[in-house]
Design a protein around this motif. Structure first.
Motif, PDB file in Angstrom:
ATOM      1  N   THR A 212       0.807  -1.225   0.000  1.00 22.56           N
ATOM      2  CA  THR A 212       0.000   0.000   0.000  1.00 22.56           C
ATOM      3  C   THR A 212       0.835   1.268   0.000  1.00 22.56           C
ATOM      4  O   THR A 212       0.271   2.357  -0.024  1.00 22.56           O
ATOM      5  CB  THR A 212      -0.938   0.016   1.227  1.00 22.56           C
ATOM      6  N   GLU A 282      -2.476  10.325  -0.605  1.00 27.01           N
ATOM      7  CA  GLU A 282      -3.152   9.064  -0.342  1.00 27.01           C
ATOM      8  C   GLU A 282      -4.254   8.816  -1.368  1.00 27.01           C
ATOM      9  O   GLU A 282      -5.429   9.127  -1.117  1.00 27.01           O
ATOM     10  CB  GLU A 282      -3.733   9.046   1.069  1.00 27.01           C
ATOM     11  N   VAL A 301      -9.999   1.643  -0.647  1.00 22.22           N
ATOM     12  CA  VAL A 301      -8.698   1.102  -0.245  1.00 22.22           C
ATOM     13  C   VAL A 301      -7.656   2.215  -0.372  1.00 22.22           C
ATOM     14  O   VAL A 301      -7.399   2.720  -1.462  1.00 22.22           O
ATOM     15  CB  VAL A 301      -8.318  -0.110  -1.105  1.00 22.22           C
ATOM     16  N   LEU A 303      -4.047   4.022  -0.347  1.00 20.35           N
ATOM     17  CA  LEU A 303      -2.639   3.816  -0.644  1.00 20.35           C
ATOM     18  C   LEU A 303      -1.835   5.018  -0.148  1.00 20.35           C
ATOM     19  O   LEU A 303      -2.404   6.046   0.228  1.00 20.35           O
ATOM     20  CB  LEU A 303      -2.431   3.633  -2.152  1.00 20.35           C
TER      21      LEU A 303
END
Length: 655
Positions: A212, A282, A301, A303
């Protein structure tokens, strides 16, 4: 008799017409950090609009007094083809239709209810009621029955036989599920599925990545997998947009197809390596609309993209300090009212400056997150904050937002809340920016909770380790240099003048709210770790927000006149930078292996060396362009430099 029967029939009909939606499933307690809690609603008809309904959670504990602690407005939401609406955090799978924060649903004995009402009808602390009640579930995790709560809802004839339902003991793997006959069972959770196994069976689509965190310029794969093979080509899309991150920051296909008879597809994303200092970002993988029977298994999700174009300040971090590079932004007459005063008069005049209600501003506790990101920015990397006790940087993005504090940073009260008696209020949860503020004065002790002069960015676990210990009891992590000591001491001294009701005393006055110790320790820390450029920069930034300064950074000798060896003496403001040549010397390198070089602005200087505890070590007379060799062990030392009546202090590091 016919009239009575008619009235009963109408009453039953009205109950049924209201009770179109019920609490179908509740998971109030989950293993681990308890972040997968959810509540699921069920309507009598599929795809039912829920405008005009609210979900309200009630705290059944003694302190909670059966009052509301969390309310969810359902306006704009609808149930799905099975009549279900799943409400939970981003960690719940399949992914909820309505998102709430993790770990917000309390374990019990508590209650959750549906009302025909608005969210503003249930401000925090509203006692449970049957007015406009649609459905209610009283629940616990192996707790005693909340008889008072049961009695409240018993007053509604529909719930005269209501019982408190046990999900199981702490960290259980159950949920409470409504049966078709209106009873409840505690069993394995079934979010986004009818409890009896009927209805449309969805095919969840999962997002997965191998890692990630990436650097600009990296490429990585995102894989999408359904639980069952699709029965026809399935087209879908996703985005990575989040705040400043958008399609201009990457290349790769975001419109994909899972082929008939298969269950997976991957795409490669390449991050663009630009030259802009955008900060770490992000991107968030989010599905666009999915068509039934495909639903998100997970979503949103997050990252991390590390920006290699960060800014390095022209001054040093506290463990590699510089002096004289950052000028104070105080107004030229800021401290003029102190001249000629001593003792209590001096202290009062100082408070009149830094607590002036016509000028000084108080911000919210959440505003302080933004303040610290700026004020405690790591001079070596603008994408990080400097951690006060660990003496290292940490990504600004890693601010603690859940109960798990490992690898995160949060806000440290140098004068702990439990010692001072200040606290948070509901409005403190709002970050409303620099231009929205409270009026504040010396008696506004509560505002000490969010006074950035005494707050520091801190490692989450280290904050817990310090707890509410006094300085002197707490001396920082083993193996660190102690570069924070003077900084935190001046923060505590500032609070003691800024707010009435706070005082610095000798020893460790445990249990005495408003008192903090140890005075002798704090004086030593202040004397042996003088203000550096990092601290001055911090003072300037907080002044921009709060319209007051920490005077003990601008005028460190003031501490001696209020608590130290000059108490009772008359204060006279030192000459300004423009009135005296203060740059006596440049020393380099710093840190060093023991050899220190000197470049002087005067003929010669006298140099005295001390350890961080104030013990004298040795002295030298130094000429321009000369050097000295220090046979010291690794650590921080204090160098006192004197010439022609002018004294300066430098902090040096021996590696």
């Amino acid at each position: 008799m016919k009239q009575i029967l008619l009235c009963i029939a109408l009453l039953v009909f009205s109950w049924q017409s209201v009770a179109q939606i019920v609490i179908n499933e509740l998971d109030c307690d989950t293993p681990g950090i308890d972040d997968k809690e959810f509540v699921e609603l069920k309507s009598d008809t599929p795809n039912m609009a829920l405008d005009g309904y609210v979900v309200v959670f009630f705290n059944g504990s003694t302190s909670g007094a059966n009052s509301s602690y969390f309310t969810i407005d359902l306006d704009g939401y609808s149930t799905d083809i099975n009549g279900l609406l799943l409400i939970g955090s981003e960690t719940v799978t399949p992914f909820p239709q309505l998102l709430i924060s993790a770990n917000v649903i309390q374990n019990g004995a508590d209650a959750v209810a549906i009302y025909q009402a608005n969210d503003f009808d249930f401000p925090e602390g509203t006692v449970a009621t049957i007015t406009n009640l649609v459905d209610v579930l009283i629940y616990d995790t192996s707790d005693s029955d909340d008889v008072d709560m049961i009695d409240i809802f018993n007053d509604d004839p529909r719930f005269v036989d209501i019982q408190q339902i046990n999900e199981g003991s702490g960290n259980n793997t159950n949920s409470i599920q409504r049966n078709n006959d209106g009873s409840y069972t505690s069993t394995t959770p079934t979010p986004r599925a009818l409890n009896d196994g009927s209805g449309v069976v969805f095919n969840p689509l999962e997002i997965s990545v191998a890692q990630t965190q990436f650097n600009e310029g990296d490429s990585f794969d995102i894989t999408f997998t359904t639980q069952e093979n699709v029965t026809s080509d399935f087209d879908f899309g996703f985005t990575l947009d989040n705040e400043g991150f958008d399609a201009s920051d990457f290349t790769g296909n975001t419109m994909l197809t899972i082929s008939n008879g298969t269950n997976s597809i991957s795409t490669t994303i390449t991050l663009i390596n630009d030259t802009d200092d955008e900060g770490d970002e992000e991107p968030v993988i989010k599905f666009l609309a999915l068509e039934s029977p495909i639903i998100p298994f997970n979503n949103f999700v997050k990252l991390r993209v590390i920006d290699d174009d960060f800014t390095v300040a022209n001054f040093g971090a506290p463990n590699d300090p510089t002096f004289g590079l950052v000028a104070s932004t105080q107004p030229s007459d800021y401290y003029d009212s102190l001249d000629g005063l001593s003792d209590t008069d001096l202290r009062q005049a100082l408070q009149d400056i830094i607590a002036n209600p016509a000028i000084v501003r108080a911000q919210t506790y959440n505003d302080c997150i933004d303040i610290l990101k700026e004020a405690d920015q790591n001079p070596e990397n603008s994408n990080q904050v400097w951690l006060v006790y660990l003496e290292e940087g940490r990504a600004k993005l890693d601010f603690q937002t859940t109960s798990n504090n490992v690898g995160t940073w949060n806000r440290e009260h140098t004068f702990p809340r439990s010692r001072a008696g200040y606290y948070s209020i509901e409005e403190d949860e709002i970050a409303d920016g620099i231009d929205v503020f409270w009026e504040t004065k010396a008696d506004s002790l509560r505002h000490g909770n969010s006074d950035a002069h005494a707050l520091r960015a801190v490692d989450g676990p280290e904050n817990s380790s310090r707890g509410n210990q006094f300085y002197g009891e707490y001396n920082g992590p083993v193996g660190t240099l102690g570069s924070f000591k003077g900084d935190v001491a001046r923060g505590v001294f500032y609070l003691a003048v800024r707010y009435n009701g706070l005082e610095i005393v000798d020893g460790f006055p445990d249990g005495m709210v408003g008192q903090f110790g140890d005075l002798a320790t704090l004086l030593d820390w202040h004397r042996n770790d003088p203000p550096d450029d990092f601290e001055m920069n911090r003072n300037n930034i907080i002044y921009n927000w709060q319209f007051n300064r920490n005077p003990f950074i601008d005028q460190p000798d003031l501490i001696e006149y209020i608590w130290g060896n000059m108490v009772g003496e008359t204060w006279s403001q030192p000459l300004s930078v423009n009135e005296v040549e203060v740059n006596l010397v440049k020393i380099y390198p710093n840190p060093s292996n023991g050899r220190i070089n000197f470049k002087l602005n005067v003929d010669r200087v006298n140099v005295e060396l001390y350890d961080v505890d104030g013990r004298f070590l040795e002295s030298h007379t130094v000429l321009n362009n000369s050097s000295i060799n220090l046979d010291f062990s690794s650590g921080i030392y204090i160098m006192k430099i004197t010439s022609n009546g002018i004294t300066q202090v430098r902090k040096i590091i021996i590696e």
